[in-house]
Design a protein around this motif. Structure first.
Motif, PDB file in Angstrom:
ATOM      1  N   UNK A 136      -8.271  12.319  12.184  1.00 13.45           N
ATOM      2  CA  UNK A 136      -8.752  10.515  11.812  1.00 13.45           C
ATOM      3  C   UNK A 136      -8.660  10.827  10.810  1.00 13.45           C
ATOM      4  N   UNK A 137      -8.377  11.734   8.858  1.00 11.56           N
ATOM      5  CA  UNK A 137      -7.682  11.319   8.025  1.00 11.56           C
ATOM      6  C   UNK A 137      -6.619  11.196   8.014  1.00 11.56           C
ATOM      7  N   UNK A 138      -5.894  11.763   8.623  1.00  7.72           N
ATOM      8  CA  UNK A 138      -4.194  11.262   8.670  1.00  7.72           C
ATOM      9  C   UNK A 138      -4.352   9.200   9.056  1.00  7.72           C
ATOM     10  N   UNK A 139      -4.926   9.141   9.963  1.00  2.54           N
ATOM     11  CA  UNK A 139      -5.116   7.579  10.972  1.00  2.54           C
ATOM     12  C   UNK A 139      -5.164   6.889   9.376  1.00  2.54           C
ATOM     13  N   UNK A 140      -6.562   7.130   9.194  1.00  3.82           N
ATOM     14  CA  UNK A 140      -6.995   6.723   8.246  1.00  3.82           C
ATOM     15  C   UNK A 140      -6.279   6.349   6.791  1.00  3.82           C
ATOM     16  N   UNK A 141      -5.219   7.613   6.565  1.00  2.00           N
ATOM     17  CA  UNK A 141      -4.823   6.773   5.386  1.00  2.00           C
ATOM     18  C   UNK A 141      -2.728   6.012   6.090  1.00  2.00           C
ATOM     19  N   UNK A 142      -2.797   6.503   6.924  1.00  2.00           N
ATOM     20  CA  UNK A 142      -1.947   5.454   7.336  1.00  2.00           C
ATOM     21  C   UNK A 142      -2.036   3.949   7.185  1.00  2.00           C
ATOM     22  N   UNK A 145      -2.203   2.794   3.423  1.00  2.00           N
ATOM     23  CA  UNK A 145      -0.678   2.592   3.829  1.00  2.00           C
ATOM     24  C   UNK A 145      -0.328   0.912   3.670  1.00  2.00           C
ATOM     25  N   UNK A 146      -0.511   1.177   5.354  1.00  2.00           N
ATOM     26  CA  UNK A 146       0.002   0.043   5.909  1.00  2.00           C
ATOM     27  C   UNK A 146      -0.716  -1.889   5.676  1.00  2.00           C
ATOM     28  N   UNK A 147      -1.938  -1.215   5.297  1.00  2.00           N
ATOM     29  CA  UNK A 147      -2.630  -2.728   4.513  1.00  2.00           C
ATOM     30  C   UNK A 147      -2.415  -2.506   3.003  1.00  2.00           C
ATOM     31  N   UNK A 150       1.079  -4.639   3.157  1.00  2.00           N
ATOM     32  CA  UNK A 150       0.931  -6.074   3.545  1.00  2.00           C
ATOM     33  C   UNK A 150       0.873  -7.177   2.828  1.00  2.00           C
ATOM     34  N   UNK A 151      -0.516  -6.069   1.584  1.00  2.00           N
ATOM     35  CA  UNK A 151      -0.734  -6.718   0.084  1.00  2.00           C
ATOM     36  C   UNK A 151       0.410  -6.687  -0.775  1.00  2.00           C
ATOM     37  N   UNK A 152       0.846  -6.671  -1.027  1.00  2.00           N
ATOM     38  CA  UNK A 152       2.188  -6.162  -1.372  1.00  2.00           C
ATOM     39  C   UNK A 152       3.046  -7.073  -0.691  1.00  2.00           C
ATOM     40  N   UNK A 153       3.398  -7.658  -0.494  1.00  2.00           N
ATOM     41  CA  UNK A 153       3.961  -7.950   0.687  1.00  2.00           C
ATOM     42  C   UNK A 153       3.840  -9.218   0.228  1.00  2.00           C
TER      43      UNK A 153
END
Length: 153
Positions: A136-142, A145-147, A150-153
């Protein structure tokens, strides 16, 4: 009741505290750094710090050294602490040059003799729950990171 009654978790906590005391022993007991009793305390404390952090028990970082090996090392270190000041003439330099070493050495030997040789093993259910928590922690980190991407782009 068995001879080995001290839990490995308690042993680990004692190890970490005692290692710090041994490393600081020359200052605590006002010993010269280059005296045999000052050196043996620091060497034993440093060794305990290293192998306590890689022993297969609850209080370590990695689980590499089996508990019986750890206990054997504790016994050897305790004997060294108790005996080296006796063989180097430390008794002539005063009580603070040998009594703490003797006491801590005997204590170390006792801990080695009376500590259980295996840490308690967790149930399969507890290990599965821990694994699920890590996933669950790995999924949350992913997702974070995806969000962030997106925010940086």
């Amino acid at each position: 009741m068995g001879v080995r009654f001290i839990p490995t978790k308690v042993h680990g906590a004692v190890d970490h505290g005692l290692a710090a005391i041994l490393i600081a022993a020359p200052e605590i007991f006002r010993l010269r750094d280059d005296s045999p009793e000052g050196l043996i305390a620091r060497v034993v404390g440093g060794m305990e710090t290293l192998y306590a952090n890689i022993t297969d028990y609850e209080m370590s970082v990695e689980h590499v050294v089996p508990m019986p090996v750890h206990l054997a090392l504790d016994g050897i270190n305790g004997a060294a602490l108790a005996l080296i000041p006796q063989f180097t003439g430390a008794r002539k330099r005063g009580i603070n040059h040998w009594v703490p070493h003797l006491g801590i050495g005997v204590f170390e030997i006792g801990m080695a003799l009376f500590t259980k040789t295996q840490p308690p093993r967790r149930s399969k259910k507890a290990m599965a729950l821990q694994g699920a928590g890590k996933a669950g922690k790995v999924g949350l980190k992913a997702k974070l990171a995806k969000n962030a991407a997106k925010a940086a782009a």
